[in-house]
Design a protein around this motif. Structure first.
Motif, PDB file in Angstrom:
ATOM      1  N   PRO A  66       0.805  -1.228   0.000  1.00 16.03           N
ATOM      2  CA  PRO A  66       0.000   0.000   0.000  1.00 16.03           C
ATOM      3  C   PRO A  66       0.828   1.265   0.000  1.00 16.03           C
ATOM      4  N   ALA A  67       2.162   1.146   0.026  1.00 16.06           N
ATOM      5  CA  ALA A  67       3.048   2.295   0.224  1.00 16.06           C
ATOM      6  C   ALA A  67       2.928   3.362  -0.854  1.00 16.06           C
ATOM      7  N   VAL A  68       2.447   3.051  -2.052  1.00 20.40           N
ATOM      8  CA  VAL A  68       2.337   4.074  -3.098  1.00 20.40           C
ATOM      9  C   VAL A  68       1.375   5.186  -2.675  1.00 20.40           C
ATOM     10  N   LEU A  69       0.462   4.880  -1.774  1.00 20.47           N
ATOM     11  CA  LEU A  69      -0.470   5.891  -1.276  1.00 20.47           C
ATOM     12  C   LEU A  69       0.116   6.682  -0.107  1.00 20.47           C
ATOM     13  N   ASP A  70       1.302   6.277   0.339  1.00 24.13           N
ATOM     14  CA  ASP A  70       2.018   6.949   1.424  1.00 24.13           C
ATOM     15  C   ASP A  70       3.515   6.811   1.155  1.00 24.13           C
ATOM     16  N   SER A 279      -3.449   7.825 -20.184  1.00 26.29           N
ATOM     17  CA  SER A 279      -2.161   7.313 -20.674  1.00 26.29           C
ATOM     18  C   SER A 279      -1.714   6.065 -19.909  1.00 26.29           C
ATOM     19  N   ASP A 280      -2.634   5.440 -19.212  1.00 29.48           N
ATOM     20  CA  ASP A 280      -2.314   4.294 -18.344  1.00 29.48           C
ATOM     21  C   ASP A 280      -2.108   3.034 -19.177  1.00 29.48           C
ATOM     22  N   ARG A 281      -0.964   2.370 -18.986  1.00 28.49           N
ATOM     23  CA  ARG A 281      -0.706   1.101 -19.666  1.00 28.49           C
ATOM     24  C   ARG A 281      -1.020  -0.086 -18.752  1.00 28.49           C
ATOM     25  N   ILE A 282      -1.060   0.130 -17.441  1.00 27.11           N
ATOM     26  CA  ILE A 282      -1.373  -0.936 -16.491  1.00 27.11           C
ATOM     27  C   ILE A 282      -2.880  -1.148 -16.409  1.00 27.11           C
ATOM     28  N   VAL A 283      -3.626  -0.044 -16.350  1.00 22.95           N
ATOM     29  CA  VAL A 283      -5.099  -0.099 -16.338  1.00 22.95           C
ATOM     30  C   VAL A 283      -5.591   0.839 -17.436  1.00 22.95           C
ATOM     31  N   PRO A 284      -5.821   0.322 -18.632  1.00 22.82           N
ATOM     32  CA  PRO A 284      -6.226   1.188 -19.748  1.00 22.82           C
ATOM     33  C   PRO A 284      -7.537   1.917 -19.460  1.00 22.82           C
ATOM     34  N   ALA A 285      -7.661   3.119 -20.003  1.00 17.03           N
ATOM     35  CA  ALA A 285      -8.885   3.895 -19.807  1.00 17.03           C
ATOM     36  C   ALA A 285     -10.117   3.133 -20.275  1.00 17.03           C
ATOM     37  N   ARG A 294     -16.948  11.200 -13.687  1.00 17.01           N
ATOM     38  CA  ARG A 294     -15.625  10.784 -14.143  1.00 17.01           C
ATOM     39  C   ARG A 294     -14.743  12.000 -14.347  1.00 17.01           C
ATOM     40  N   ARG A 295     -13.482  11.874 -13.910  1.00 16.90           N
ATOM     41  CA  ARG A 295     -12.473  12.893 -14.174  1.00 16.90           C
ATOM     42  C   ARG A 295     -11.299  12.210 -14.876  1.00 16.90           C
ATOM     43  N   ASP A 296     -10.862  12.771 -15.986  1.00 19.13           N
ATOM     44  CA  ASP A 296      -9.753  12.194 -16.751  1.00 19.13           C
ATOM     45  C   ASP A 296      -8.452  12.893 -16.397  1.00 19.13           C
ATOM     46  N   SER A 297      -7.361  12.132 -16.500  1.00 17.08           N
ATOM     47  CA  SER A 297      -6.028  12.645 -16.203  1.00 17.08           C
ATOM     48  C   SER A 297      -5.075  12.251 -17.316  1.00 17.08           C
ATOM     49  N   GLY A 298      -4.126  13.121 -17.603  1.00 14.19           N
ATOM     50  CA  GLY A 298      -3.095  12.789 -18.583  1.00 14.19           C
ATOM     51  C   GLY A 298      -1.913  12.074 -17.970  1.00 14.19           C
ATOM     52  N   ALA A 299      -1.847  12.030 -16.635  1.00 12.29           N
ATOM     53  CA  ALA A 299      -0.745  11.352 -15.956  1.00 12.29           C
ATOM     54  C   ALA A 299      -0.943   9.844 -16.026  1.00 12.29           C
ATOM     55  N   GLY A 300       0.140   9.105 -15.806  1.00  8.50           N
ATOM     56  CA  GLY A 300       0.079   7.656 -15.891  1.00  8.50           C
ATOM     57  C   GLY A 300      -0.455   7.007 -14.633  1.00  8.50           C
ATOM     58  N   HIS A 301      -0.404   5.679 -14.621  1.00  5.99           N
ATOM     59  CA  HIS A 301      -0.999   4.886 -13.552  1.00  5.99           C
ATOM     60  C   HIS A 301      -0.458   5.282 -12.177  1.00  5.99           C
ATOM     61  N   VAL A 302       0.842   5.475 -12.074  1.00  2.60           N
ATOM     62  CA  VAL A 302       1.462   5.838 -10.798  1.00  2.60           C
ATOM     63  C   VAL A 302       1.606   7.351 -10.688  1.00  2.60           C
ATOM     64  N   MET A 304      -0.282   9.726 -11.587  1.00  2.00           N
ATOM     65  CA  MET A 304      -1.467  10.461 -11.164  1.00  2.00           C
ATOM     66  C   MET A 304      -1.603  10.481  -9.637  1.00  2.00           C
ATOM     67  N   VAL A 305      -0.952   9.544  -8.950  1.00  2.00           N
ATOM     68  CA  VAL A 305      -1.038   9.463  -7.495  1.00  2.00           C
ATOM     69  C   VAL A 305       0.142  10.152  -6.806  1.00  2.00           C
ATOM     70  N   VAL A 306       1.351  10.017  -7.365  1.00  2.94           N
ATOM     71  CA  VAL A 306       2.540  10.542  -6.684  1.00  2.94           C
ATOM     72  C   VAL A 306       3.397  11.450  -7.559  1.00  2.94           C
ATOM     73  N   GLY A 307       2.980  11.737  -8.765  1.00  2.00           N
ATOM     74  CA  GLY A 307       3.778  12.557  -9.669  1.00  2.00           C
ATOM     75  C   GLY A 307       3.841  14.015  -9.256  1.00  2.00           C
ATOM     76  N   SER A 308       4.619  14.791 -10.006  1.00  2.00           N
ATOM     77  CA  SER A 308       4.818  16.208  -9.665  1.00  2.00           C
ATOM     78  C   SER A 308       3.531  17.014  -9.764  1.00  2.00           C
ATOM     79  N   ARG A 309       2.570  16.548 -10.571  1.00  2.00           N
ATOM     80  CA  ARG A 309       1.291  17.256 -10.705  1.00  2.00           C
ATOM     81  C   ARG A 309       0.146  16.509 -10.036  1.00  2.00           C
TER      82      ARG A 309
END
Length: 329
Positions: A66-70, A279-285, A294-302, A304-309
């Motif tokens: 679960p660490a990706v969320l923390d 842009s998710d390759r692990i869980v395609p849109a 629904r809200r769409d994001s251009g960030a990837g699978h990870v 969108m959760v921990v990236g700079s934006r």
């Protein structure tokens, strides 16, 4: 995979290997102490991140910790939500053993997740990430939940496309005899499946890491350590994931049952929203559930959760939505 992706470029192969060595040799900080576990069910723990207000329970995937969320103090959606007027909780699924071999994904919802959230003083808001979002949706359909938000969560598994589903079926066919002997599905089986979804990116990120500035390297190492770690799945959960989900798409056909009840996203009785990466390759849109919001994001699978934006792209819109739901219930 490295040979295939760099067959025409020895320079790229050398760069990827240099990046891999840099990753292996990187100095890791001391592990942080887990937050206190207030409630337990089997191997699972519900960890308390503090805060005041309506409880928000983050449900991670069964795959990877679960660490990706923390991830770090600065890149923790759970700690940030705890400062936004909510009582934040993080579910830690723990480490299964062979005696739990018959506990499938549906059982994790019915026998673990639902009993844990029932211990809270009021119905929580659920936030599920990846497969945790799939499971949180089922919990929202079955239990007393104030609202549901999913992040990069698959539901319509046909959206992975025939080629990817065929690759996963072949992987499972090769791994299943060993998994049956163990009573568990090792993380290595699942990780090799993720690599097959986007082999070019797997090699490319290590090429880039070979010359990545030191200021960015620590985050790369933390994310890769998370992605390469994780408890095994129970045998039944692995079988359900590879066969009932990826092969037969039972959730997407409204044929997945949890606790004997067929789970249908359109029949949810609570407010629901899904955050989808385009842009998710692990869980395609294309695998998204189609919830009422629904809200769409251009960030990837990870990312969108921990990236700079992540804060502006996910954390803040999620907090705004949670506040609106909490105020109306």
């Amino acid at each position: 995979m490295l040979r295939e992706q760099t067959a025409a470029s020895p320079e790229r192969r050398a760069a990827a290997l240099a990046g891999l060595k840099r990753y292996q040799d990187a100095v890791r900080p001391a592990a942080t102490r887990p937050m206190p576990a207030r409630f337990r069910k089997g191997a699972a723990r519900l960890r308390d991140y503090g805060g005041d207000g309506r409880p928000v329970v983050f449900v991670p995937s069964l795959i990877n910790p679960p660490a990706v969320l923390d991830l770090t103090a600065e890149r923790s959606i759970v700690r940030w939500i705890a400062r936004q007027g909510f009582r934040a909780w993080l579910l830690d699924w723990g480490t299964p053993n062979a005696a739990m071999r018959n506990l499938d994904v549906a059982d994790h919802v019915d026998r673990v997740l639902l009993p844990l959230i029932a211990k809270l003083p009021e119905p929580p808001l659920l936030v599920g990430y990846c497969l945790g979002g799939t499971m949180a949706l089922a919990a929202a359909a079955r239990g007393n939940v104030a609202g549901l938000a999913t992040i990069a969560a698959p539901w319509n598994f046909a959206g992975y496309g025939d080629a990817a589903r065929h690759e996963m079926a072949a992987l499972w066919a090769a791994a299943r005899p060993t998994c049956e002997a163990l009573g568990l599905v090792p993380m290595e089986v699942l990780q090799s499946g993720f690599w097959k979804l986007d082999p070019a990116r797997t090699i490319g990120k290590y090429e880039a890491f070979a010359t990545m500035p030191d200021a960015e390297a620590a985050t790369f190492v933390a994310l890769e350590d998370w992605a390469n770690a994780g408890a095994p799945l129970t045998l039944a959960a692995g079988r359900e994931l590879f066969e009932d989900f990826l092969r037969d798409d039972l959730p997407g056909q409204d044929r997945w049952r949890v606790g004997g009840e067929r789970i249908t996203p359109g029949a949810l009785r609570c407010p629901a929203i899904e955050f989808v990466s385009l842009s998710d390759r692990i869980v395609p849109a294309a695998s998204a559930a189609g919830l009422s919001e629904r809200r769409d994001s251009g960030a990837g699978h990870v990312g969108m959760v921990v990236g700079s934006r992540a804060r502006s792209g996910l954390w803040e819109p999620l907090a705004d939505w949670l506040r609106g739901v909490a105020a109306s219930t």
